[in-house]
Design an enzyme around this catalytic site. Structure first.
Site, PDB file in Angstrom:
ATOM      1  N   HIS A  65       1.526  -6.289   3.643  1.00  0.00           N
ATOM      2  CA  HIS A  65       1.970  -4.944   3.286  1.00  0.00           C
ATOM      3  C   HIS A  65       2.849  -4.295   4.349  1.00  0.00           C
ATOM      4  O   HIS A  65       3.250  -3.144   4.214  1.00  0.00           O
ATOM      5  CB  HIS A  65       0.774  -4.027   3.005  1.00  0.00           C
ATOM      6  CG  HIS A  65      -0.028  -4.475   1.816  1.00  0.00           C
ATOM      7  ND1 HIS A  65      -1.285  -3.982   1.543  1.00  0.00           N
ATOM      8  CD2 HIS A  65       0.254  -5.359   0.837  1.00  0.00           C
ATOM      9  CE1 HIS A  65      -1.747  -4.563   0.446  1.00  0.00           C
ATOM     10  NE2 HIS A  65      -0.834  -5.394  -0.003  1.00  0.00           N
ATOM     11  N   GLU A  72     -13.804  -5.982   3.258  1.00  0.00           N
ATOM     12  CA  GLU A  72     -13.365  -6.572   1.991  1.00  0.00           C
ATOM     13  C   GLU A  72     -12.679  -7.922   2.264  1.00  0.00           C
ATOM     14  O   GLU A  72     -11.972  -8.058   3.267  1.00  0.00           O
ATOM     15  CB  GLU A  72     -12.386  -5.586   1.339  1.00  0.00           C
ATOM     16  CG  GLU A  72     -11.782  -6.036   0.026  1.00  0.00           C
ATOM     17  CD  GLU A  72     -10.792  -4.974  -0.491  1.00  0.00           C
ATOM     18  OE1 GLU A  72     -10.970  -3.774  -0.201  1.00  0.00           O
ATOM     19  OE2 GLU A  72      -9.824  -5.364  -1.160  1.00  0.00           O
ATOM     20  N   SER A  96      -0.763  -9.368  -2.319  1.00  0.00           N
ATOM     21  CA  SER A  96      -1.745 -10.390  -1.931  1.00  0.00           C
ATOM     22  C   SER A  96      -2.623 -10.677  -3.145  1.00  0.00           C
ATOM     23  O   SER A  96      -3.798 -10.373  -3.174  1.00  0.00           O
ATOM     24  CB  SER A  96      -2.574  -9.915  -0.739  1.00  0.00           C
ATOM     25  OG  SER A  96      -3.297  -8.751  -1.045  1.00  0.00           O
ATOM     26  N   ASP A 143      -9.930  -4.254   5.010  1.00  0.00           N
ATOM     27  CA  ASP A 143      -9.654  -5.273   3.998  1.00  0.00           C
ATOM     28  C   ASP A 143      -8.868  -6.368   4.706  1.00  0.00           C
ATOM     29  O   ASP A 143      -7.700  -6.179   5.047  1.00  0.00           O
ATOM     30  CB  ASP A 143      -8.847  -4.703   2.822  1.00  0.00           C
ATOM     31  CG  ASP A 143      -8.532  -5.789   1.786  1.00  0.00           C
ATOM     32  OD1 ASP A 143      -9.032  -6.924   1.954  1.00  0.00           O
ATOM     33  OD2 ASP A 143      -7.795  -5.500   0.825  1.00  0.00           O
ATOM     34  N   GLU A 173       1.318   0.735   1.468  1.00  0.00           N
ATOM     35  CA  GLU A 173       0.266   1.618   0.958  1.00  0.00           C
ATOM     36  C   GLU A 173       0.220   2.948   1.712  1.00  0.00           C
ATOM     37  O   GLU A 173      -0.786   3.665   1.686  1.00  0.00           O
ATOM     38  CB  GLU A 173      -1.083   0.891   0.990  1.00  0.00           C
ATOM     39  CG  GLU A 173      -1.066  -0.318   0.046  1.00  0.00           C
ATOM     40  CD  GLU A 173      -2.427  -0.936  -0.224  1.00  0.00           C
ATOM     41  OE1 GLU A 173      -3.394  -0.612   0.483  1.00  0.00           O
ATOM     42  OE2 GLU A 173      -2.504  -1.743  -1.170  1.00  0.00           O
ATOM     43  N   GLU A 187      -5.610  -4.247   5.871  1.00  0.00           N
ATOM     44  CA  GLU A 187      -5.870  -2.808   5.727  1.00  0.00           C
ATOM     45  C   GLU A 187      -6.916  -2.323   6.730  1.00  0.00           C
ATOM     46  O   GLU A 187      -8.023  -2.848   6.777  1.00  0.00           O
ATOM     47  CB  GLU A 187      -6.359  -2.508   4.303  1.00  0.00           C
ATOM     48  CG  GLU A 187      -5.329  -2.927   3.272  1.00  0.00           C
ATOM     49  CD  GLU A 187      -5.836  -2.808   1.832  1.00  0.00           C
ATOM     50  OE1 GLU A 187      -6.794  -2.049   1.590  1.00  0.00           O
ATOM     51  OE2 GLU A 187      -5.254  -3.481   0.963  1.00  0.00           O
ATOM     52  N   LYS A 227      -9.931   3.378  -3.593  1.00  0.00           N
ATOM     53  CA  LYS A 227      -8.931   2.988  -2.603  1.00  0.00           C
ATOM     54  C   LYS A 227      -7.568   3.323  -3.158  1.00  0.00           C
ATOM     55  O   LYS A 227      -7.169   2.776  -4.188  1.00  0.00           O
ATOM     56  CB  LYS A 227      -8.995   1.457  -2.430  1.00  0.00           C
ATOM     57  CG  LYS A 227      -9.523   0.976  -1.120  1.00  0.00           C
ATOM     58  CD  LYS A 227      -9.614  -0.557  -1.070  1.00  0.00           C
ATOM     59  CE  LYS A 227      -8.290  -1.286  -1.148  1.00  0.00           C
ATOM     60  NZ  LYS A 227      -8.373  -2.688  -0.646  1.00  0.00           N
ATOM     61  N   HIS A 242      -6.092   0.854  -6.390  1.00  0.00           N
ATOM     62  CA  HIS A 242      -4.656   0.741  -6.682  1.00  0.00           C
ATOM     63  C   HIS A 242      -4.176  -0.672  -6.364  1.00  0.00           C
ATOM     64  O   HIS A 242      -4.960  -1.507  -5.916  1.00  0.00           O
ATOM     65  CB  HIS A 242      -3.905   1.761  -5.820  1.00  0.00           C
ATOM     66  CG  HIS A 242      -4.030   1.500  -4.341  1.00  0.00           C
ATOM     67  ND1 HIS A 242      -3.182   2.023  -3.410  1.00  0.00           N
ATOM     68  CD2 HIS A 242      -4.916   0.740  -3.622  1.00  0.00           C
ATOM     69  CE1 HIS A 242      -3.520   1.613  -2.212  1.00  0.00           C
ATOM     70  NE2 HIS A 242      -4.574   0.851  -2.306  1.00  0.00           N
ATOM     71  N   ASP A 294     -12.828  -8.772  -3.492  1.00  0.00           N
ATOM     72  CA  ASP A 294     -11.611  -8.419  -4.243  1.00  0.00           C
ATOM     73  C   ASP A 294     -11.060  -9.709  -4.865  1.00  0.00           C
ATOM     74  O   ASP A 294     -11.353 -10.021  -6.026  1.00  0.00           O
ATOM     75  CB  ASP A 294     -10.613  -7.745  -3.291  1.00  0.00           C
ATOM     76  CG  ASP A 294      -9.235  -7.539  -3.909  1.00  0.00           C
ATOM     77  OD1 ASP A 294      -9.094  -7.704  -5.130  1.00  0.00           O
ATOM     78  OD2 ASP A 294      -8.275  -7.220  -3.169  1.00  0.00           O
ATOM     79  N   LYS A 344      -9.793  -3.787  -9.995  1.00  0.00           N
ATOM     80  CA  LYS A 344      -8.365  -3.574 -10.267  1.00  0.00           C
ATOM     81  C   LYS A 344      -8.127  -3.964 -11.720  1.00  0.00           C
ATOM     82  O   LYS A 344      -8.199  -5.157 -12.058  1.00  0.00           O
ATOM     83  CB  LYS A 344      -7.525  -4.484  -9.373  1.00  0.00           C
ATOM     84  CG  LYS A 344      -7.560  -4.137  -7.877  1.00  0.00           C
ATOM     85  CD  LYS A 344      -6.963  -5.295  -7.095  1.00  0.00           C
ATOM     86  CE  LYS A 344      -6.672  -4.945  -5.646  1.00  0.00           C
ATOM     87  NZ  LYS A 344      -6.379  -6.167  -4.856  1.00  0.00           N
TER      88      LYS A 344
HETATM   89  P1  PGA Z   1      -2.495  -6.083  -3.310  1.00  0.00           P
HETATM   90  O1  PGA Z   1      -3.434  -5.548  -2.141  1.00  0.00           O
HETATM   91  O2  PGA Z   1      -2.354  -5.012  -4.312  1.00  0.00           O
HETATM   92  O3  PGA Z   1      -1.222  -6.434  -2.582  1.00  0.00           O
HETATM   93  O4  PGA Z   1      -3.187  -7.309  -3.879  1.00  0.00           O
HETATM   94  C1  PGA Z   1      -4.538  -4.733  -2.359  1.00  0.00           C
HETATM   95  C2  PGA Z   1      -5.804  -5.364  -1.891  1.00  0.00           C
HETATM   96  O5  PGA Z   1      -5.822  -6.533  -1.442  1.00  0.00           O
HETATM   97  O6  PGA Z   1      -6.836  -4.723  -1.969  1.00  0.00           O
HETATM   98 ZN    ZN Z   2      -8.119  -6.447  -1.125  1.00  0.00          ZN
END
Ligand code: PGA
Ligand code: ZN
Length: 399
Positions: free
Chosen positions: A155, A266, A42, A238, A201, A164, A367, A344, A291, A316
């Site tokens: 996911h 999130e 995503s 999330d 995940e 999430e 996370k 991650h 994010d 990230k």
């Molecule tokens: P992604 O998801 O690594 O698939 O972008 C993680 C997140 O959205 O926090």
């Molecule tokens: Zn996210």
């Protein structure tokens, strides 16, 4: 001071079985370090560019051979003989060599692999743990884990729209105790589910019909484990709203927060819906995390600070592309009272860099998925080792 002697690169695989890039850097001291770059599903449109060989069908357009060649060619040429410990200079060279806003020329994946590998090599050369090498301080805090125990959205192949459903231990005095409590909740949740397949995940990916069902079964698992929802263990979401078919309104979120012990949300809205972000963040008394909104980018974070769009940022490194820029964004967040959550990606690897990064930067949370799939657990295991290394001085970060 040792210098960069040679840089190797190769295509390896991530936890989803997709190709990704690894860099291996050697010093003139004959030491070396590896780094593997993760990959999201995503992904936001403001992220740094992930270079893949779209026109090569051998790996369905997902190979990274061009990025590998970029490391072996122009990047190596630019970095040979530079001081291993001069991270700023290394990253500056990488940024200038690319020259584009989103690192489209060399690929942010190629750039980050080299940036992280050189950082690890510098720590090895200095003979200190990576988190100590990366830190400006002598006092260390272990981040509180947010464990993604039910996976939905992109996911998992179920109907859950929220990506999430996480748990966060609220009051533990050690990281190992945080994991012990989470472990109990995960095992109890497992016993309550008919379908125990896991998503990308490591969280369960059950065929539940609604988001509320997912929240309620987690609450039951928390209680069954002997903990008080909200007091001992809270729920964090999330939403990854970029991917939602039907948006969730500010009012719906406020109702959800009232009804359930949710302490963090999130990406409740799409990445450019600044108006809704501000409305929720000024009305909800919980952690609101950007994010895709911020994409670990200081320009977007500055806007979010001015507009009070959130009070926390997900970090990230591959959203921005170098270690130095990642550290800069974290600094900016902390100076403005924002919490940082090191994260991650859904396609990840055995690389544990983010665990050290979280401790080094005094980030309050991390996370890294659930307690399943080794690429997720590797980061938690690294934090257990760091906690042991710190001994009595190890303290949990404040959330
Ligand atoms: P992604 O998801 O690594 O698939 O972008 C993680 C997140 O959205 O926090
Ligand atoms: Zn996210």
């Amino acid at each position: 001071m040792s210098k960069i002697k040679k840089i190797k690169s190769r295509q390896v695989f991530d936890s989803r079985g997709n190709p990704t890039i690894e860099a291996e850097i050697f010093s003139d001291n004959d030491k070396s370090a590896l780094a593997i770059v993760p990959s999201g599903a995503s992904t936001g449109s403001h992220e740094a560019y992930e270079l893949r060989d779209k026109n090569n069908n051998e790996y369905l357009g997902k190979s990274v051979f061009k990025a590998v060649e970029n490391i072996k060619g122009p990047i190596s040429n630019a970095l040979i003989n530079i001081n291993v410990s001069d991270q700023l200079k290394i990253d500056e060279k990488l940024i200038n060599l690319d020259g584009t806003e989103q690192k489209k020329k060399l690929g942010a994946n190629a750039i980050l692999a080299v940036s992280i590998a050189s950082c690890k090599l510098a720590a090895i050369e200095a003979n200190v743990s990576l988190f100590k090498y990366l830190s400006k301080s002598k006092v260390f805090f272990i981040p509180v884990p947010l464990l993604n125990i039910i996976n939905g959205g992109l996911h998992a192949k179920n109907k859950l729209e929220i990506q999430e459903f996480m748990i966060r231990p609220e009051n533990t005095t050690s990281f190992s105790e945080s994991l012990r409590q989470s472990y109990l909740v995960i095992k109890n949740l497992r016993s309550m589910l008919e379908d125990t397949n896991v998503g990308d995940e490591g969280g369960f990916a059950p065929n539940l019909e609604t988001n509320q069902q997912a929240i309620e079964i987690i609450l039951k698992a928390i209680e069954k484990s002997g903990f008080k929802p909200g007091e001992d263990i809270s729920i964090c979401l999330d939403v990854a709203a970029n991917e939602l078919k039907k948006p969730i309104s500010v009012e719906n979120y406020l109702e959800l927060i009232k009804k359930y012990p949710i302490k963090s949300i999130e990406d409740p809205f799409k990445e450019d819906d600044w108006i809704s972000w501000k409305k929720l963040s000024t009305n909800a008394q919980i952690q609101i995390v950007g994010d895709d909104l911020f994409a670990t980018n200081k320009i977007r974070l500055k806007k979010g600070i001015e507009e009070k769009s959130a009070n926390a940022i997900l970090i990230k490194p591959n959203q921005i592309g170098t270690v130095s820029e990642t550290l800069e964004v974290i600094d900016l967040a902390h100076k403005n009272g924002f919490k940082t959550i090191i994260s991650h990606r859904s396609g990840d690897s055995e690389d544990t860099f983010i665990a050290d990064l979280a401790v080094a930067t005094n980030s309050s949370q991390i996370k890294s998925g659930s307690l399943a799939r080794s690429e997720r657990v590797a980061k938690y295991n690294r934090l257990l080792r760091i906690e042991e290394e710190l001994g009595n001085s190890a303290k949990m970060a404040k959330i």
